[in-house]
Design a protein around this motif. Structure first.
Motif, short mmCIF file in Angstrom:
data_model
loop_
_atom_site.label_atom_id
_atom_site.label_comp_id
_atom_site.label_asym_id
_atom_site.label_seq_id
_atom_site.Cartn_x
_atom_site.Cartn_y
_atom_site.Cartn_z
N TRP A 274 -1.29 -1.42 -13.00
CA TRP A 274 -0.38 -1.39 -14.15
C TRP A 274 0.29 -2.75 -14.34
O TRP A 274 1.08 -2.92 -15.25
CB TRP A 274 0.66 -0.28 -13.94
CG TRP A 274 1.60 0.00 -15.06
CD1 TRP A 274 1.37 -0.10 -16.40
CD2 TRP A 274 2.96 0.46 -14.93
NE1 TRP A 274 2.49 0.27 -17.11
CE2 TRP A 274 3.48 0.62 -16.24
CE3 TRP A 274 3.77 0.76 -13.83
CZ2 TRP A 274 4.79 1.06 -16.47
CZ3 TRP A 274 5.07 1.20 -14.07
CH2 TRP A 274 5.56 1.35 -15.38
N TYR A 275 0.04 -3.70 -13.47
CA TYR A 275 0.67 -5.02 -13.52
C TYR A 275 2.20 -4.91 -13.47
O TYR A 275 2.90 -5.71 -14.08
CB TYR A 275 0.25 -5.78 -14.80
CG TYR A 275 -1.19 -6.22 -14.80
CD1 TYR A 275 -2.20 -5.33 -15.18
CD2 TYR A 275 -1.55 -7.51 -14.44
CE1 TYR A 275 -3.53 -5.72 -15.19
CE2 TYR A 275 -2.89 -7.91 -14.46
CZ TYR A 275 -3.86 -7.01 -14.83
OH TYR A 275 -5.17 -7.39 -14.83
N CYS A 276 2.72 -3.93 -12.73
CA CYS A 276 4.18 -3.74 -12.68
C CYS A 276 4.85 -4.78 -11.79
O CYS A 276 6.04 -5.04 -11.93
CB CYS A 276 4.53 -2.33 -12.24
SG CYS A 276 4.15 -1.98 -10.52
N GLY A 277 4.09 -5.33 -10.85
CA GLY A 277 4.64 -6.37 -9.99
C GLY A 277 5.43 -5.85 -8.79
O GLY A 277 6.01 -6.64 -8.04
N ALA A 278 5.44 -4.53 -8.59
CA ALA A 278 6.20 -3.98 -7.46
C ALA A 278 5.67 -4.51 -6.14
O ALA A 278 6.43 -4.86 -5.24
CB ALA A 278 6.15 -2.45 -7.48
N ARG B 110 4.21 -7.34 -5.48
CA ARG B 110 4.61 -8.74 -5.28
C ARG B 110 6.08 -8.83 -4.89
O ARG B 110 6.46 -9.62 -4.03
CB ARG B 110 4.35 -9.55 -6.56
CG ARG B 110 4.75 -11.01 -6.42
CD ARG B 110 4.21 -11.87 -7.53
NE ARG B 110 4.72 -11.47 -8.84
CZ ARG B 110 4.30 -12.02 -9.98
NH1 ARG B 110 3.36 -12.95 -9.96
NH2 ARG B 110 4.79 -11.63 -11.13
N GLN B 111 6.90 -7.99 -5.55
CA GLN B 111 8.33 -8.02 -5.22
C GLN B 111 8.60 -7.57 -3.79
O GLN B 111 9.54 -8.03 -3.15
CB GLN B 111 9.11 -7.13 -6.19
CG GLN B 111 9.17 -7.67 -7.61
CD GLN B 111 9.89 -6.70 -8.54
OE1 GLN B 111 10.95 -6.19 -8.22
NE2 GLN B 111 9.31 -6.44 -9.70
N GLU B 112 7.77 -6.67 -3.28
CA GLU B 112 7.98 -6.16 -1.93
C GLU B 112 7.37 -7.07 -0.86
O GLU B 112 7.70 -6.95 0.32
CB GLU B 112 7.38 -4.75 -1.79
CG GLU B 112 8.04 -3.70 -2.69
CD GLU B 112 9.46 -3.33 -2.24
OE1 GLU B 112 9.84 -3.66 -1.11
OE2 GLU B 112 10.18 -2.72 -3.05
N ALA C 199 0.84 -1.21 0.00
CA ALA C 199 0.00 0.00 0.00
C ALA C 199 0.87 1.26 0.00
O ALA C 199 0.51 2.28 -0.58
CB ALA C 199 -0.93 -0.01 1.20
N TYR D 43 3.96 1.52 -1.33
CA TYR D 43 4.79 1.68 -2.52
C TYR D 43 4.05 1.65 -3.86
O TYR D 43 4.63 2.05 -4.86
CB TYR D 43 5.87 0.58 -2.56
CG TYR D 43 6.85 0.62 -1.43
CD1 TYR D 43 7.21 1.83 -0.82
CD2 TYR D 43 7.46 -0.55 -0.97
CE1 TYR D 43 8.13 1.85 0.23
CE2 TYR D 43 8.38 -0.52 0.06
CZ TYR D 43 8.71 0.68 0.66
OH TYR D 43 9.62 0.70 1.67
N CYS D 44 2.85 1.13 -3.93
CA CYS D 44 2.17 0.97 -5.24
C CYS D 44 2.26 2.25 -6.07
O CYS D 44 1.77 3.31 -5.64
CB CYS D 44 0.70 0.61 -5.04
SG CYS D 44 -0.22 0.66 -6.60
N PRO D 45 2.86 2.19 -7.25
CA PRO D 45 3.05 3.43 -8.02
C PRO D 45 1.75 4.03 -8.55
O PRO D 45 1.72 5.20 -8.90
CB PRO D 45 3.96 3.00 -9.18
CG PRO D 45 3.94 1.52 -9.22
CD PRO D 45 3.55 1.04 -7.86
N LEU D 46 0.69 3.23 -8.57
CA LEU D 46 -0.58 3.76 -9.09
C LEU D 46 -1.56 4.09 -7.97
O LEU D 46 -2.71 4.43 -8.24
CB LEU D 46 -1.19 2.75 -10.07
CG LEU D 46 -0.76 2.89 -11.54
CD1 LEU D 46 -1.15 4.26 -12.09
CD2 LEU D 46 0.73 2.68 -11.74
#
Lengths: 66, 561
Positions: free
Chosen positions: A41-45, A47-49, A17, A19-22
């Protein structure tokens, strides 16, 4: 659809919540919720975090169907 | 009824708007020069901007002794593929002089540009004369840069959307914005300000109809292109609408990986076609690839595919691995579509257009000089938000250069300039006005109308009639801006983004109208002027005129060959 958060796995760390860029993930009742799934945006940030493997992705019928 | 929360007043020597790759490298440099630095980001710097989820290549010349691998050969390449858009004198400053230090900085942050055995894996595409693209695992690059600016004691405001630049007697004094998570209002004074907010997306229709299914970051909505333009700042290279070739159904990056690894673009008949369009075939510049894909499809030879069946097992393994570094979710998407890792004909399509640079070697936005300065004293720009930088290599190298220049300016200016209280009060009312409205217009609906107009009239092919009619329709939308309504702060942000996308769309159309030739087709393709002309080898520079006008002038760019 979008990033999908498994409430059972989420430990409420808030990183997704935060970090999500959107700005689509918010905390509700101590767990992360994708409040604006159409704006993912399906960036995956997220999931990586996530240290708890609580995030997966679901692709929309339009993405898979066209 | 939200009129905003507390007011915070913040001061800095150097303030940076946009904490993506360029902005964070700007911050590192300014801090290194001894300036007090403030970064303001609409998202969170840990994961904001174009490389939020990762990046897999860095473009560089490396002086290895190969004839194509020198500074001179690289500049010749830039002069060829970005002719009429890249200013080589600026390119030398923001890229060539800074490149070795930029690469060293990335590795010092713990992100290796090399393979496990210490070697560089370099691939060739995009019109390059040799393999300039270093493949690397940049999935953690953004978090590493975020850590680095904290280590250098830079202050950060996350989730703050900047809405207005404030001038004092023609010079940059500061800016204001609001926190989208709590509604607090920020009034910021800085001796120097750097804009690094990327390009403008969500401006044209997307392939699935969802405006967030985009190649570039959908959070980049031209917020500071609009604010800068309103403050009298000149923009350049904004007539170009950039596109690429993406997997059908998912506008994800992958172009450089597919074609750098030797993938072949084939048409619906199974026939490779790129050599019909460019001597470099599938290693042609991006715009040529897009033009060819559009032409094949229009001629009834679609759909188009990338054929990777001929690649070796190890190259295929690397391809799928690097696709997932550039876009974390792409490999699983391809699997969900039924494509096998052993090699396949993967269906591709031409992506949505966007307001962005016509080449990897320049930018599109705030016009900068050799010191990254705009025409407004105290205002600088870096990265994709500037007219001369873009892509990872330039954002790392040129972002740092911009930070040094801004710090130098801040040091020379011995005081902060005042902000006008009345102007700030008015802006606060404007910013929160959508939250006062009941049953108004949803920002998504407004944005959608903008996208239909832009796509119909200049997305991407255009002519004088289509542009003038499009501009008239965009102007007719102006009154709806005052009907936008938001029930929460997140939607308020979307309201402002919608207004900014609309404003930038008009500037794109007006500058497209001014350039009566075609260049980087289809990025700027006028059906009424389909050829390129040496008379137009340079920049169309746009500046605000009156309340709603766009004035343009032309600035010639010179090249040796």
């Amino acid at each position: 659809m979008s990033a999908v958060i498994d409430k059972a796995r989420c430990n409420g760390c808030e990183l997704c919540a935060l970090y999500c860029p959107l700005d689509v993930i918010y905390m509700e009742d101590g767990v992360a919720v994708v409040r604006y799934p159409d704006e993912c945006w399906y960036c995956g940030a997220c999931r990586q975090e996530c240290a708890r493997d609580a995030v997966s992705f679901k692709f929309t019928p339009a993405m898979l169907g066209i | 009824m939200h009129l905003g929360g507390k007011t915070h007043r913040v001061k800095a020597d150097v303030a940076i708007i946009g904490g993506g790759t360029a902005g964070l490298n700007t911050a590192m440099a300014a801090a290194e020069c001894g300036a007090s630095v403030l970064i303001v980001d609409k998202a969170h710097i840990q994961r904001s901007g174009a490389i939020a989820g990762g990046i897999d290549h860095f473009m560089a010349f490396m002086e290895t002794g190969e004839s194509w691998d020198t500074r001179e050969a690289y500049l010749a390449y830039v002069g060829k593929v970005a002719r009429g858009a890249a200013n080589l004198r600026i390119h030398e400053k923001v890229l060539c002089d800074e490149l070795p230090a930029a690469m060293a900085r990335i590795e010092k942050m713990g992100i290796s540009l090399r393979q496990e055995d210490g070697s560089y894996l370099r691939t060739q595409a995009l019109g390059q004369p040799g393999p300039y693209s270093i493949n690397f695992n940049g999935q953690r690059l953004k978090p590493a840069m975020a850590l680095e600016v904290k280590r250098r004691k830079c202050r950060v405001l996350n989730r703050v959307q900047v809405t207005k630049l404030c001038l004092h007697e023609g010079e940059m004094a500061g800016f204001c914005g609001y926190d989208m998570r709590n509604g607090d209002f920020y009034e910021i004074q800085a001796k120097a300000t750097v804009i690094a907010t990327g390009n403008t997306n969500r401006m044209f229709k997307s392939q699935t109809g969802n405006p967030f299914n985009l190649w570039y970051c959908p959070a980049n909505t031209g917020d500071l292109h609009r604010a800068a333009f309103d403050a009298g700042v000149e923009l350049a290279n904004v007539e170009y609408v950039r596109m690429t070739i993406v997997p059908k159904g998912f506008s994800a990056p992958g172009f450089n990986a597919f074609f750098g690894m030797g993938g072949k673009l084939v048409n619906g008949l199974g026939v490779p076609f790129m050599t019909d369009y460019h001597p470099q075939g599938d290693a042609a510049p991006r715009n040529v690839m897009v033009w060819a894909a559009l032409t094949e499809t229009k001629a009834g030879r679609g759909p188009i595919y990338v054929d990777v069946r001929h690649l070796s097992a190890s190259d295929l393994a690397h391809l799928f691995s690097t696709l997932g570094i550039d876009k974390d979710t792409l490999p699983e998407f391809l699997m969900a579509k039924g494509y096998a890792r052993e090699g396949a004909m993967i269906e591709l399509t031409v992506s949505e257009p966007m307001q962005a640079r016509p080449s990897e070697q320049c930018g599109s936005g705030i016009k900068i000089d050799e010191a990254c300065a705009s025409n407004v004293p105290g205002l600088f720009a870096a990265g994709d938000a500037s007219d001369q930088m873009g892509c990872l290599h330039m954002c790392v190298a040129g972002g740092f250069y911009a930070g040094k220049q801004a710090a130098k300016y801040a040091r020379a200016r011995n005081r902060l300039l005042p902000l006008k209280a009345k102007e700030l009060r008015q802006e606060r009312l404007r910013v929160f006005a959508p939250m006062q409205r009941q049953n108004g217009l949803a920002p998504g609906e407004f944005e959608n109308v903008v996208r239909i107009i832009t796509t119909d009239h200049f997305g991407p092919i255009k002519n004088e009639t289509s542009l003038k009619a499009g501009i008239a329709k965009l102007d007719a939308l102006n009154s709806y801006r005052d009907e936008l309504a938001a029930g929460d702060l997140h939607t308020l942000m979307r309201c402002h983004e919608a207004v900014n996308i609309h404003a930038v769309a008009k500037i794109v159309a007006e500058t497209s109208l001014a350039r009566t030739e075609s260049r980087f087709s289809p990025y700027h393709h006028r059906s009424d002027f389909p050829e390129s002309s040496d008379d137009w080898c340079g920049l169309v520079v746009a500046r605000r005129e009156g309340d709603n006008g766009v004035a343009t002038r032309f600035e010639t760019l010179l090249y040796d060959a």
